[in-house]
Motif scaffolding. Sequence first.
Motif, short mmCIF file in Angstrom:
data_model
loop_
_atom_site.label_atom_id
_atom_site.label_comp_id
_atom_site.label_asym_id
_atom_site.label_seq_id
_atom_site.Cartn_x
_atom_site.Cartn_y
_atom_site.Cartn_z
N ASP A 47 56.43 56.60 41.12
CA ASP A 47 57.23 57.49 41.95
C ASP A 47 58.52 56.76 42.32
OD1 ASP A 47 58.16 59.50 43.52
OD2 ASP A 47 56.83 59.09 45.20
N GLU A 48 59.65 57.31 41.95
CA GLU A 48 60.94 56.68 42.22
C GLU A 48 61.67 57.33 43.39
OE1 GLU A 48 63.10 56.64 38.59
OE2 GLU A 48 61.68 55.31 37.61
N ASN A 49 61.03 58.27 44.06
CA ASN A 49 61.64 58.95 45.19
C ASN A 49 61.18 58.25 46.47
OD1 ASN A 49 62.80 60.66 47.01
ND2 ASN A 49 61.50 62.40 46.55
N PHE A 50 62.08 57.46 47.08
CA PHE A 50 61.73 56.73 48.29
C PHE A 50 62.43 57.31 49.52
CE2 PHE A 50 61.05 53.60 44.90
CZ PHE A 50 59.73 53.30 45.15
N ASP A 51 62.81 58.57 49.48
CA ASP A 51 63.40 59.21 50.64
C ASP A 51 62.34 59.35 51.73
OD1 ASP A 51 65.74 59.41 49.27
OD2 ASP A 51 65.43 61.49 48.64
N GLU A 52 62.76 59.18 52.95
CA GLU A 52 61.90 59.32 54.12
C GLU A 52 60.74 58.34 54.11
OE1 GLU A 52 60.77 63.39 54.68
OE2 GLU A 52 62.79 64.11 54.25
N VAL A 53 60.92 57.16 53.53
CA VAL A 53 59.90 56.12 53.55
C VAL A 53 60.30 55.12 54.63
CG1 VAL A 53 58.81 54.25 52.26
CG2 VAL A 53 59.30 56.41 51.14
N ASN A 54 59.39 54.81 55.52
CA ASN A 54 59.66 53.87 56.60
C ASN A 54 59.52 52.45 56.06
OD1 ASN A 54 59.96 52.49 58.95
ND2 ASN A 54 58.11 53.29 59.93
N LEU A 55 60.63 51.87 55.59
CA LEU A 55 60.58 50.53 55.01
C LEU A 55 60.29 49.47 56.06
CD1 LEU A 55 63.49 50.64 52.43
CD2 LEU A 55 61.05 50.76 52.00
N VAL A 56 60.79 49.66 57.27
CA VAL A 56 60.53 48.68 58.32
C VAL A 56 59.04 48.61 58.62
CG1 VAL A 56 60.96 48.08 60.72
CG2 VAL A 56 62.82 48.92 59.31
N GLY A 57 58.41 49.76 58.71
CA GLY A 57 56.97 49.79 58.95
C GLY A 57 56.18 49.29 57.76
N LEU A 58 56.69 49.54 56.57
CA LEU A 58 55.98 49.17 55.35
C LEU A 58 56.13 47.69 55.02
CD1 LEU A 58 54.38 50.40 52.97
CD2 LEU A 58 56.53 50.66 51.79
N MET A 59 57.36 47.18 55.09
CA MET A 59 57.62 45.81 54.67
C MET A 59 57.82 44.84 55.84
SD MET A 59 60.21 46.54 51.52
CE MET A 59 60.36 44.83 51.08
N GLY A 60 58.28 45.35 56.96
CA GLY A 60 58.53 44.49 58.10
C GLY A 60 60.01 44.22 58.26
N LEU A 61 60.45 44.14 59.51
CA LEU A 61 61.86 43.95 59.82
C LEU A 61 62.38 42.61 59.33
CD1 LEU A 61 64.37 45.13 61.14
CD2 LEU A 61 63.62 44.11 63.29
N ASN A 62 61.60 41.54 59.53
CA ASN A 62 62.06 40.21 59.12
C ASN A 62 62.25 40.12 57.61
OD1 ASN A 62 62.16 39.23 61.71
ND2 ASN A 62 60.07 38.44 61.66
N ARG A 63 61.36 40.74 56.85
CA ARG A 63 61.50 40.70 55.39
C ARG A 63 62.74 41.46 54.94
NH1 ARG A 63 56.46 42.41 51.92
NH2 ARG A 63 55.66 40.53 52.89
N LEU A 64 63.00 42.61 55.58
CA LEU A 64 64.20 43.38 55.22
C LEU A 64 65.47 42.62 55.57
CD1 LEU A 64 63.16 47.00 56.18
CD2 LEU A 64 63.38 46.02 53.91
N LYS A 65 65.47 41.92 56.71
CA LYS A 65 66.63 41.10 57.06
C LYS A 65 66.83 39.99 56.04
CE LYS A 65 66.59 41.67 62.08
NZ LYS A 65 66.36 40.98 63.36
N LYS A 66 65.75 39.39 55.60
CA LYS A 66 65.84 38.33 54.60
C LYS A 66 66.40 38.86 53.29
CE LYS A 66 62.90 35.02 52.19
NZ LYS A 66 61.51 34.55 52.02
N ILE A 67 65.96 40.03 52.87
CA ILE A 67 66.46 40.64 51.64
C ILE A 67 67.94 40.95 51.77
CG2 ILE A 67 66.31 42.71 50.19
CD1 ILE A 67 63.29 42.71 50.73
N SER A 68 68.35 41.45 52.93
CA SER A 68 69.75 41.76 53.16
C SER A 68 70.61 40.49 53.13
CB SER A 68 69.90 42.47 54.50
OG SER A 68 71.25 42.70 54.78
N ARG A 69 70.15 39.43 53.77
CA ARG A 69 70.91 38.16 53.75
C ARG A 69 71.03 37.62 52.33
NH1 ARG A 69 67.71 37.03 58.41
NH2 ARG A 69 66.34 35.76 57.11
N ARG A 70 69.95 37.70 51.56
CA ARG A 70 69.99 37.21 50.18
C ARG A 70 70.97 38.03 49.34
NH1 ARG A 70 64.76 38.12 47.07
NH2 ARG A 70 64.00 37.56 49.09
#
Length: 117
Positions: A47-70
């Motif tokens: 499934d390539e449709n990731f609309d309305e997916v809560n990434l913060v809840g799924l992956m975690g805020l710290n991991r998303l910040k790390k991905i953004s910094r990278r």
Amino acid sequence: MKTAVCTTLALVVASASAFVVPSTSGPQSASITALQAEAEKTELLVDENFDEVNLVGLMGLNRLKKISRRHNRKLSDRIRNFEVVQDGEDYVPATAEQTEQMRAAAGSSPAPAAAAA
């Protein structure tokens, strides 16, 4: 004494049956091989449709910040090395002519990879 020996023998036989490999002959083996063949034929659906997916809840805020910094760090390196140019809001790969113009304007050497080698 006789009951203790019989009980011990029954426990040994019962526990040993857990380690016995079941036979693969008969109708069960045919259904297992049919299922394996069917599983190999089916394709993995992604499934390539990731609309309305809560990434913060799924992956975690710290991991998303790390991905953004990278991502920002890699983009900054590509900008510094004249590999990308800004086109409106987005960055696109630079052409050879654009790269040479940016290097000449910055006064840097023509090949940073050669200087590192």
